[in-house]
Design an enzyme around this catalytic site. Sequence first.
Site, short mmCIF file in Angstrom:
data_model
loop_
_atom_site.label_atom_id
_atom_site.label_comp_id
_atom_site.label_asym_id
_atom_site.label_seq_id
_atom_site.Cartn_x
_atom_site.Cartn_y
_atom_site.Cartn_z
N ASP A 45 3.62 19.69 14.78
CA ASP A 45 5.06 19.92 14.96
C ASP A 45 5.29 21.24 15.70
O ASP A 45 6.42 21.59 16.02
CB ASP A 45 5.82 19.84 13.63
CG ASP A 45 5.42 20.93 12.65
OD1 ASP A 45 4.50 21.71 12.95
OD2 ASP A 45 6.04 21.00 11.56
N SER A 46 4.20 21.94 16.03
CA SER A 46 4.31 23.10 16.93
C SER A 46 4.91 22.67 18.27
O SER A 46 5.35 23.51 19.05
CB SER A 46 2.93 23.74 17.14
OG SER A 46 1.97 22.76 17.50
N ASP A 84 1.40 15.14 12.69
CA ASP A 84 1.96 16.12 11.76
C ASP A 84 3.28 15.58 11.21
O ASP A 84 4.16 15.20 11.99
CB ASP A 84 2.24 17.41 12.57
CG ASP A 84 2.05 18.65 11.74
OD1 ASP A 84 1.68 18.54 10.56
OD2 ASP A 84 2.26 19.75 12.31
N LYS A 114 -0.73 14.85 8.56
CA LYS A 114 -0.89 16.18 7.94
C LYS A 114 0.44 16.57 7.29
O LYS A 114 1.51 16.36 7.87
CB LYS A 114 -1.29 17.22 8.99
CG LYS A 114 -1.40 18.64 8.41
CD LYS A 114 -2.05 19.62 9.36
CE LYS A 114 -1.12 20.14 10.42
NZ LYS A 114 0.08 20.85 9.92
N GLU A 116 2.37 19.82 4.99
CA GLU A 116 2.30 21.22 4.57
C GLU A 116 2.63 21.34 3.09
O GLU A 116 3.67 20.85 2.64
CB GLU A 116 3.29 22.06 5.37
CG GLU A 116 2.98 22.12 6.86
CD GLU A 116 3.95 23.00 7.64
OE1 GLU A 116 4.84 23.62 7.02
OE2 GLU A 116 3.82 23.05 8.87
N GLU A 183 -3.93 28.19 7.34
CA GLU A 183 -3.29 28.95 8.42
C GLU A 183 -2.93 30.36 7.95
O GLU A 183 -2.28 30.52 6.90
CB GLU A 183 -2.03 28.21 8.91
CG GLU A 183 -1.31 28.96 10.04
CD GLU A 183 -0.26 28.13 10.77
OE1 GLU A 183 -0.14 26.92 10.47
OE2 GLU A 183 0.42 28.70 11.63
O1 KIV Z 1 1.86 22.19 14.18
C1 KIV Z 1 0.74 22.63 14.44
O2 KIV Z 1 0.31 22.77 15.58
C2 KIV Z 1 -0.08 23.04 13.30
C3 KIV Z 1 -1.30 23.85 13.60
C4 KIV Z 1 -0.89 25.24 13.85
C5 KIV Z 1 -2.32 23.73 12.55
O3 KIV Z 1 0.23 22.74 12.20
#
Ligand code: KIV
Length: 276
Positions: A45-46, A84, A114, A116, A183
Amino acid sequence: MKKITTQSFLKMKKNNEKITMLTAYDYSTAKLIDEAGIESILVGDSLGMTILGYDDTLKVTVEDILHHTKAVKRGTKNAFVIADMPFLSYHISIEETIRNAGRFIQEGGAQAVKLEGGSEISDKIEALINAQIPVCGHLGLTPQSVNMMGGFKVQGKSEEAAKKMIDDALLLQELGVFAIVLECVPAKLATIVSEKLDIPTIGIGAGNGCDGQVLVIQDMLGMYSDFTPKFVKKYATLNVDIENATKDFIKEVKDMSFPEEKHTFKIDEEVLSKLY
Ligand code: KIV
């Protein structure tokens, strides 16, 4: 290279082989890094910051991640693709969590998702794994909690926070996650967490004691300059290449040195003569 699976992650941990992961959000980048041998691609989600230009990741939607996961998947042959789960896509109910994660697998083609968080989301993680959806955990700095954390800060520095991180990591392992991203965690704490687990840790700003490393591709290629965290190593300076290429293009269009003859298409002289 062989196709990577969740089993490959566990095998690499067992064999002390470091795991490599990069983010990607589009077809051509995914294809390049897959062909270069990257083992895992995270559609992070970056992308909210690096691709969409938001200040944080909170505005990213399920549709955003789905759209980019499909593109990445089309460019990937061997790497393990993780989607994500964005903010609020796994916070409301177990039903919504499974439906959203299911879309990333079924429509997007991701092999895992993934999420969080630790004990706060254990019911969601358990439900996903029961639904046969592989889960990668994410502890330490969890950017979706930026407003609760009061900024993007290193996590786990106090005894209490460090112990909670260890407990959360063990809990996630017990629930059945196949790997955990750590992280912005002090390197020595990340090493302790990694040593306590049978599943691999993938570090970002968490030192060399992790079982693998992940970086945001725009950071490591030098394309994202809004903010560069301390843990980023720039393996390329594409910002310079892009700027120079753009300046060269502008100059050559203006002075008409581009396009050259070799870049153009021909028309039959007979046809041409009828056009005047
Ligand atoms: O969103 C993302 O790119 C991440 C990484 C920084 C692990 O969660």
